[in-house]
Design an enzyme around this catalytic site. Structure first.
Site, mmCIF file in Angstrom:
data_model
loop_
_atom_site.group_PDB
_atom_site.id
_atom_site.type_symbol
_atom_site.label_atom_id
_atom_site.label_comp_id
_atom_site.label_asym_id
_atom_site.label_seq_id
_atom_site.Cartn_x
_atom_site.Cartn_y
_atom_site.Cartn_z
ATOM 1 N N HIS A 72 0.838 -1.207 0.000
ATOM 2 C CA HIS A 72 0.000 0.000 0.000
ATOM 3 C C HIS A 72 0.870 1.253 0.000
ATOM 4 C CE1 HIS A 72 -3.762 2.211 1.376
ATOM 5 N NE2 HIS A 72 -2.818 3.095 1.608
ATOM 6 N N GLU A 73 1.838 1.295 0.906
ATOM 7 C CA GLU A 73 2.689 2.485 1.018
ATOM 8 C C GLU A 73 3.641 2.614 -0.173
ATOM 9 O OE1 GLU A 73 1.655 4.419 3.125
ATOM 10 O OE2 GLU A 73 0.518 3.065 4.408
ATOM 11 N N HIS A 133 1.950 4.412 -2.901
ATOM 12 C CA HIS A 133 2.027 5.852 -2.642
ATOM 13 C C HIS A 133 3.384 6.407 -3.069
ATOM 14 C CE1 HIS A 133 -1.810 6.045 -0.818
ATOM 15 N NE2 HIS A 133 -1.484 5.673 0.403
#
Length: 281
Positions: free
Chosen positions: A178-179, A182
């Protein structure tokens, strides 16, 4: 990609561990003529434990408090204080396990290795120097909600993994992926992370991160969250998690505002699977 473009953050500074290539950040999104006015919500706060109020007494052995919890003599707030104290006691163990799992994933996880290579292709670096494991304290919002996080991304510092919140290696893999999405978005586009001009950027990167990381796959929803919905489960999970993340931005007024922004960018951002070709997790 159609407007609004995927997640856009401020350009990385020279001290940022996530560097950007000269060819990146070519997309330019026009801010609205009247950007939303900031309406900062009260910051989460720590709440001191009062044994007389909560039933949790730190002076007792941990197993004695655990027994009091099992017998219903500790309030919900007291349970949270107990949980935080156990996290403090086990901090070294949790961080060591997190670092071990992080090293394993960077070596063997197809998803993590793929995202690392894609970040590297944009002249970025993600490794043990800027993907760190730490204990993340919970806070209590003004409305009484307990605020917890599994991780976070900062353009100036890298990726934080909350070691005390990781259930297992699979959970860490979802959080790290997820990160890393980003981070890729940060290098690929000019993302306004906090929504100072346009919350649609934040909404888009959150949609993409929840969609591509695997955190909304059916097995995770059913086995971990107890959601056995058979229709639109994946879309509903991605939408809900994006809304919750947008609500954390200071310029977001409330859940209605967050939902409106997510809906505005949903079609274009949910269809954008870059840097993947398909949703594999």
């Amino acid at each position: 990609m159609a407007t609004p473009s995927p997640p856009p953050p401020p350009q990385p500074s020279s001290s940022s561990p996530i560097t950007q290539s000269s060819s990146a950040a070519q997309s330019q999104s026009q801010p609205p003529s009247q950007p939303p006015q900031p309406n900062p919500a009260p910051l989460p706060r720590f709440v001191e434990n009062d044994p007389a109020r909560t039933g949790y007494d730190p002076s007792l052995k941990w197993w004695m408090n655990y027994f009091r919890i099992l017998t219903g003599r500790v309030t919900r707030e007291g349970v949270e204080h107990y949980r935080e104290d156990r996290y403090k006691a086990n901090e070294a163990r949790d961080c060591a396990r997190c670092e071990q799992d992080r090293a394993y994933l960077f070596k063997y996880s197809p998803t993590i290795r793929f995202l690392r290579d894609k970040v590297a292709a944009l002249n970025g670096t993600l490794d043990e120097t800027n993907v760190v494991c730490r204990r993340c304290p919970a806070r209590v919002a003004e409305d009484g909600r307990v605020v917890r996080q599994g991780g976070g991304f900062s353009p100036d510092h890298g990726i934080l993994i909350c070691a005390n919140e990781m259930r297992d290696r699979s959970h860490l893999e979802d959080t790290l992926a997820h990160e890393m999405v980003h981070a890729w978005d940060h290098l690929r586009w000019k993302v306004d992370w906090m929504g100072g001009h346009d919350l649609r950027h934040a909404a888009c990167t959150e949609i993409r991160a929840s969609m591509l990381s695997g955190e909304c796959r059916w097995t995770r929803e059913t086995m971990t969250r107890g959601n056995w919905t058979l229709t639109q489960q994946f879309q509903n999970c991605v939408r809900l998690r994006a809304i919750q993340s947008v609500m954390a931005r200071a310029t977001c007024r409330d859940d209605v505002h967050a939902t409106k922004v997510v809906n505005e960018v949903w079609d274009s951002c949910f269809a954008d699977k870059r840097p993947f070709e398909e949703i594999y997790r």
